[in-house]
Motif scaffolding. Structure first.
Motif, short mmCIF file in Angstrom:
data_model
loop_
_atom_site.label_atom_id
_atom_site.label_comp_id
_atom_site.label_asym_id
_atom_site.label_seq_id
_atom_site.Cartn_x
_atom_site.Cartn_y
_atom_site.Cartn_z
N ILE A 238 0.87 -1.18 0.00
CA ILE A 238 0.00 0.00 0.00
C ILE A 238 0.89 1.22 0.00
O ILE A 238 1.71 1.40 0.90
CB ILE A 238 -0.90 0.03 1.25
N TYR A 239 0.77 2.02 -1.04
CA TYR A 239 1.60 3.22 -1.09
C TYR A 239 1.20 4.15 0.04
O TYR A 239 0.02 4.35 0.25
CB TYR A 239 1.42 3.91 -2.44
N PRO A 240 2.07 4.79 0.75
CA PRO A 240 3.52 4.68 0.77
C PRO A 240 4.02 3.71 1.84
O PRO A 240 4.50 4.13 2.87
CB PRO A 240 3.95 6.10 1.09
N ALA A 241 3.93 2.40 1.56
CA ALA A 241 4.37 1.40 2.54
C ALA A 241 5.83 1.60 2.90
O ALA A 241 6.26 1.32 4.01
CB ALA A 241 4.17 0.01 1.96
N GLY A 242 6.63 2.06 1.92
CA GLY A 242 8.07 2.19 2.16
C GLY A 242 8.45 3.46 2.88
O GLY A 242 9.61 3.69 3.16
N GLY A 243 7.47 4.32 3.19
CA GLY A 243 7.79 5.49 4.00
C GLY A 243 8.24 5.00 5.36
O GLY A 243 7.64 4.08 5.92
N GLU A 244 9.29 5.60 5.90
CA GLU A 244 9.90 5.05 7.11
C GLU A 244 8.89 4.91 8.25
O GLU A 244 8.73 3.85 8.84
CB GLU A 244 11.05 5.97 7.52
N ARG A 245 8.17 5.99 8.52
CA ARG A 245 7.22 5.97 9.62
C ARG A 245 6.08 4.98 9.38
O ARG A 245 5.63 4.28 10.27
CB ARG A 245 6.63 7.36 9.82
N GLN A 246 5.62 4.94 8.12
CA GLN A 246 4.51 4.05 7.79
C GLN A 246 4.95 2.60 7.94
O GLN A 246 4.24 1.76 8.46
CB GLN A 246 4.04 4.32 6.35
N LEU A 247 6.18 2.32 7.48
CA LEU A 247 6.67 0.94 7.56
C LEU A 247 6.83 0.50 9.02
O LEU A 247 6.48 -0.62 9.39
CB LEU A 247 8.01 0.82 6.81
N ILE A 248 7.35 1.39 9.83
CA ILE A 248 7.53 1.06 11.25
C ILE A 248 6.17 0.78 11.89
O ILE A 248 6.01 -0.17 12.66
CB ILE A 248 8.27 2.19 11.98
N ALA A 249 5.17 1.59 11.51
CA ALA A 249 3.84 1.37 12.05
C ALA A 249 3.32 0.00 11.63
O ALA A 249 2.70 -0.72 12.42
CB ALA A 249 2.89 2.46 11.56
N THR A 250 3.58 -0.39 10.40
CA THR A 250 3.08 -1.67 9.91
C THR A 250 3.80 -2.83 10.58
O THR A 250 3.19 -3.81 10.99
CB THR A 250 3.30 -1.78 8.38
N VAL A 251 5.12 -2.73 10.67
CA VAL A 251 5.91 -3.86 11.14
C VAL A 251 5.87 -3.99 12.66
O VAL A 251 5.69 -5.08 13.19
CB VAL A 251 7.37 -3.74 10.64
N PHE A 252 6.03 -2.89 13.36
CA PHE A 252 6.14 -2.97 14.82
C PHE A 252 4.86 -2.54 15.53
O PHE A 252 4.80 -2.57 16.75
CB PHE A 252 7.30 -2.11 15.32
N ASP A 253 3.88 -2.08 14.76
CA ASP A 253 2.64 -1.63 15.37
C ASP A 253 2.92 -0.54 16.40
O ASP A 253 2.36 -0.52 17.49
CB ASP A 253 1.90 -2.81 16.02
N GLU A 255 3.95 3.77 16.80
CA GLU A 255 4.01 5.03 16.07
C GLU A 255 5.22 5.84 16.50
O GLU A 255 5.48 6.01 17.68
CB GLU A 255 2.73 5.83 16.30
N VAL A 256 5.95 6.35 15.51
CA VAL A 256 7.07 7.24 15.81
C VAL A 256 6.47 8.60 16.16
O VAL A 256 5.64 9.11 15.43
CB VAL A 256 7.98 7.38 14.57
N PRO A 257 6.88 9.18 17.31
CA PRO A 257 6.32 10.48 17.68
C PRO A 257 6.54 11.51 16.56
O PRO A 257 7.57 11.47 15.89
CB PRO A 257 7.08 10.87 18.94
N HIS A 258 5.56 12.41 16.39
CA HIS A 258 5.64 13.28 15.21
C HIS A 258 6.85 14.20 15.25
O HIS A 258 7.34 14.63 14.24
CB HIS A 258 4.34 14.08 15.03
N ASP A 259 7.35 14.46 16.46
CA ASP A 259 8.52 15.32 16.55
C ASP A 259 9.77 14.51 16.91
O ASP A 259 10.76 15.04 17.37
CB ASP A 259 8.30 16.41 17.60
N GLY A 260 9.70 13.19 16.74
CA GLY A 260 10.83 12.36 17.13
C GLY A 260 11.39 11.58 15.97
O GLY A 260 11.05 11.80 14.81
N LEU A 261 12.28 10.65 16.29
CA LEU A 261 12.92 9.81 15.29
C LEU A 261 12.59 8.35 15.62
O LEU A 261 12.25 8.04 16.75
CB LEU A 261 14.44 9.99 15.37
N PRO A 262 12.75 7.46 14.63
CA PRO A 262 12.52 6.05 14.92
C PRO A 262 13.35 5.57 16.11
O PRO A 262 12.91 4.74 16.90
CB PRO A 262 12.97 5.37 13.63
#
Ligand code: SF4
Ligand code: SF4
Ligand code: SF4
Ligand code: SF4
Lengths: 486, 167
Positions: A238-253, A255-262
């Protein structure tokens, strides 16, 4: 079902990858001149180690990182440095930027990099980071962030979890898919080196569900390595699956904080191409002097994936593809959703060049007349950053900084999903992209006004206090000596 | 983290919650506070008051119009008009021209004689230096008010375009 799947966002869109993945990876033709921009990675430009008329060998370091975030650069061929001067660069949208120009002597004489080949298990994680830096390795997913800097900033106590991103970011780009098909072993080797450098407990390689061949190759390589720390996770395309934040959400369930880093939630994300580049450097002593570039679109005769040395002009790659077709209308670097349009093809391939699209009218999304927003809400349903694009658009006219900040304009990842589904053909992303720097500036101005107010008031208070003290002293002096003090 | 802080501070400012540094205990947000939150804090006195805060207080008690702040320009005048519920109007010519670029002061250090006059003039403590020693402007703290320029006896202070904010 994870929260991410429930909340969805994103689009299933035509991937347009078949054309470019028919043939295996081929080596791009060598050219006479290679142009290496010094600022092709995120952060500060590298500092040249060579000067015009110097002879260089293939794989020789030619620029070293500036202090801070920066990366090494190496010669892609042997030959002579003929200039260090501003040249048009694709990552600057065609604007000139300082570059090292090397004339190829065609001999490919290697620089002695024997010392570069190390057995990574025998060096400490810190040394491994440093070693990766010396290979000029940067993130190959598109942002070209220096890998060593990312690793250093992600080191945490028990080691972060490693996520290798094999989910292609955008339609048309297929360099990661062919890489996984043909060089899965490099990826697994690189993954293990990264695990070591990060003291990381495990590595997840994320791959989309629509690339079965790549999946099979990767599975085989993982089985062969027999490393229990490495696992594969198939994610929906599902585009944008490869977006870093989106992928992390999918794989690890998570969420990266909006003002933070993975790294804040204990995850480090790397592109599979980066892992393969690390393998080549650690195992073969080959620094990052070439990458796989997808050249595709209806505007070239034969699409394909090319192992291309950094600094090769786009025009040479287009020639390798049999040239342009009559239908060619627009040149794009990157994918069809987030790529940048370029006005000509006399630009060098840089470390961030994952894809070149020679687009015809068939490839481009037809854009009709813009109509008023009908508040259908399609855009907010697809936004992977969970924003409300229609509200953001509303607050752009007139520009309302407070509301834009509150509605998270700065969290927009410019993926183009909202734009894609908008029935009113509103160029939403374009407007957001333009508005972001304005908003940043406004936020900065408010911040400095706040600081100026504080200093102004503090100064007034200080002056008043000094004045009072002064008056008190004067009064003391004027008082007659014999008068009793109260 | 920094972005978070920025957002919080800015949202507070935008909402008109002027968290004035000197205010100790929480107090009521007065009209002057809300006006002050809209002013650019250049402290240049072009509005004819002794700074942004005094101007805000003057507006609040009805002693000044909303169109007296050139650094704020049309946007500030409009925002003030909105807050005060009056018709917006352009900045009055008599208060000076609206600058089109942000500028900061720069001391030509070879020429500076160390008289400290500029330090005394700077409303936001953006100049450092000591008597008979070279002075310099902290560009990040300078609001570009130009108050330091007239007092300098050797005319060594010039205005330059503000440096881009590093992020
Ligand atoms: S471009 Fe921005 S607002 Fe639009 S869908 Fe993507 S993240 Fe959301
Ligand atoms: S998709 Fe377009 S028309 Fe529909 S709500 Fe969003 S901006 Fe408005
Ligand atoms: S004119 Fe200068 S002092 Fe007056 S309100 Fe505007 S910035 Fe502040
Ligand atoms: S340095 Fe000069 S221009 Fe800058 S704030 Fe101080 S007095 Fe104003």
């Amino acid at each position: 079902m994870t929260a991410r799947e429930l909340l969805a966002g994103g689009l299933r869109i035509e991937a347009h990858k078949q054309r470019s993945t028919k043939a295996p990876i081929r080596a791009a033709s060598l050219v006479e001149r290679y142009v290496i921009p010094l600022d092709q990675h995120s952060g500060l430009p590298a500092v040249p180690l060579v000067k015009p008329a110097d002879r260089v060998r293939m794989w020789q370091p030619i620029a070293q990182p500036a202090p801070g975030i920066s990366a090494w650069l190496h010669a892609p061929v042997s030959g002579e440095v003929i200039a260090i001067e501003p040249r048009p660069a694709p990552h600057r949208m065609g604007a000139p930027t300082l570059s090292i120009v090397i004339a190829n002597d065609g001999r490919d004489e290697r620089f002695d990099n024997a010392a570069a080949i190390v057995s990574f298990e025998q060096i400490s994680p810190n040394e491994a980071c440093e070693h990766i830096a010396r290979g000029g390795i940067v993130g190959l997913g598109g942002a070209a962030f220096p890998t060593a800097n990312k690793l250093e900033s992600s080191l945490c106590e028990n080691g972060p979890q490693l996520l290798l991103n094999g989910a292609e970011c955008e339609p048309y780009i297929s360099c990661d898919e062919v890489l996984m098909r043909e060089r899965a072993e490099d990826i697994v080797f690189g993954a293990r080196a990264l695990l070591h450098a990060l003291c990381s407990p495990n590595c997840t390689i994320a791959i989309e569900d629509d690339v079965p061949e790549a999946q099979a190759a990767l599975r085989q390589a993982v089985d062969k390595a027999a490393d229990p720390r490495v696992r594969i996770k198939v994610v929906p395309a599902i585009y944008p699956a490869g977006g870093e934040r989106q992928l992390i959400a999918t794989v690890f369930d998570a969420e990266v904080p909006h003002d933070g880093l993975p790294a804040d939630i204990g995850v480090v994300c790397q592109n599979v191409g980066t892992a393969a580049a690390i393998a080549r450097w650690i195992r073969d002593g080959q620094p990052l002097v070439s990458r796989i570039v997808t050249v595709t679109g209806d505007g070239v005769r034969e699409a394909g994936n090319w192992e291309t040395r950094i600094g090769t002009p786009f025009s040479s790659l287009i020639a390798d593809c049999g040239g342009y077709t009559e239908r060619m209308s627009r040149l794009i670097m990157g994918g069809s959703m987030m790529g940048t349009s370029l006005s000509h093809d006399d630009l060098p391939v840089v470390k961030a060049t994952n894809c070149i699209i020679a687009a015809s009218a068939l490839d481009l999304q037809p854009r009709g007349l813009e109509m008023p927003c009908i508040r259908c809400g399609n855009c907010s349903q697809v936004c992977p950053a969970f924003l409300l694009p229609q509200q953001l658009h509303w607050y752009l006219q007139p520009f309302d900084g407070g509301q834009l900040a509150r509605h998270g304009l700065l969290d927009c990842i410019e993926c183009g999903c909202c734009d894609y589904v908008c029935p009113s053909q509103i160029p939403l992303v374009e407007r957001f992209r333009e508005a972001k720097p304005l908003l940043t500036r406004e936020l900065d101005a408010h911040l400095s006004a706040h600081a100026a107010r504080a200093r102004f008031l503090a100064r007034n208070e200080r002056l008043a206090r000094l004045e009072a003290e002064h008056r008190a002293k004067l009064a003391e002096k004027r008082r007659p000596k014999n008068e009793p003090t109260s | 983290m920094i972005t978070a802080l920025v957002t919080i501070v800015v949202l507070a400012a935008l909402a008109g919650v002027a968290s004035v540094a000197t205010a100790g205990a929480p107090r009521e947000i007065s009209l002057a506070d809300r006006i002050d939150a809209l002013l650019p804090q250049t402290q240049c006195r072009r509005c004819t008051f002794e700074g942004c805060r005094p101007y805000a207080e003057a507006i609040a008690r009805g002693a000044a119009d909303i169109n007296q702040c050139p650094p704020g320009g049309e946007r500030t005048a409009k925002a003030l008009a909105g807050l005060m519920g009056v018709e917006p109007k352009p900045v009055g010519k008599e208060f000076g021209v609206v600058p089109d670029h942000p500028a900061v002061a720069f001391i030509e250090e070879d020429a500076c004689i160390g008289c400290t006059k500029c330090i005394q003039a700077c409303p936001v403590d953006a100049i450092v230096g000591a008597s008979r020693h070279m002075h310099t402007v902290i560009a990040a703290d300078c609001t570009g008010c130009e108050l330091c320029i007239p007092p300098c006896p050797v005319d060594c202070i010039v205005m330059r375009p503000a440096p881009a904010v590093a992020r």
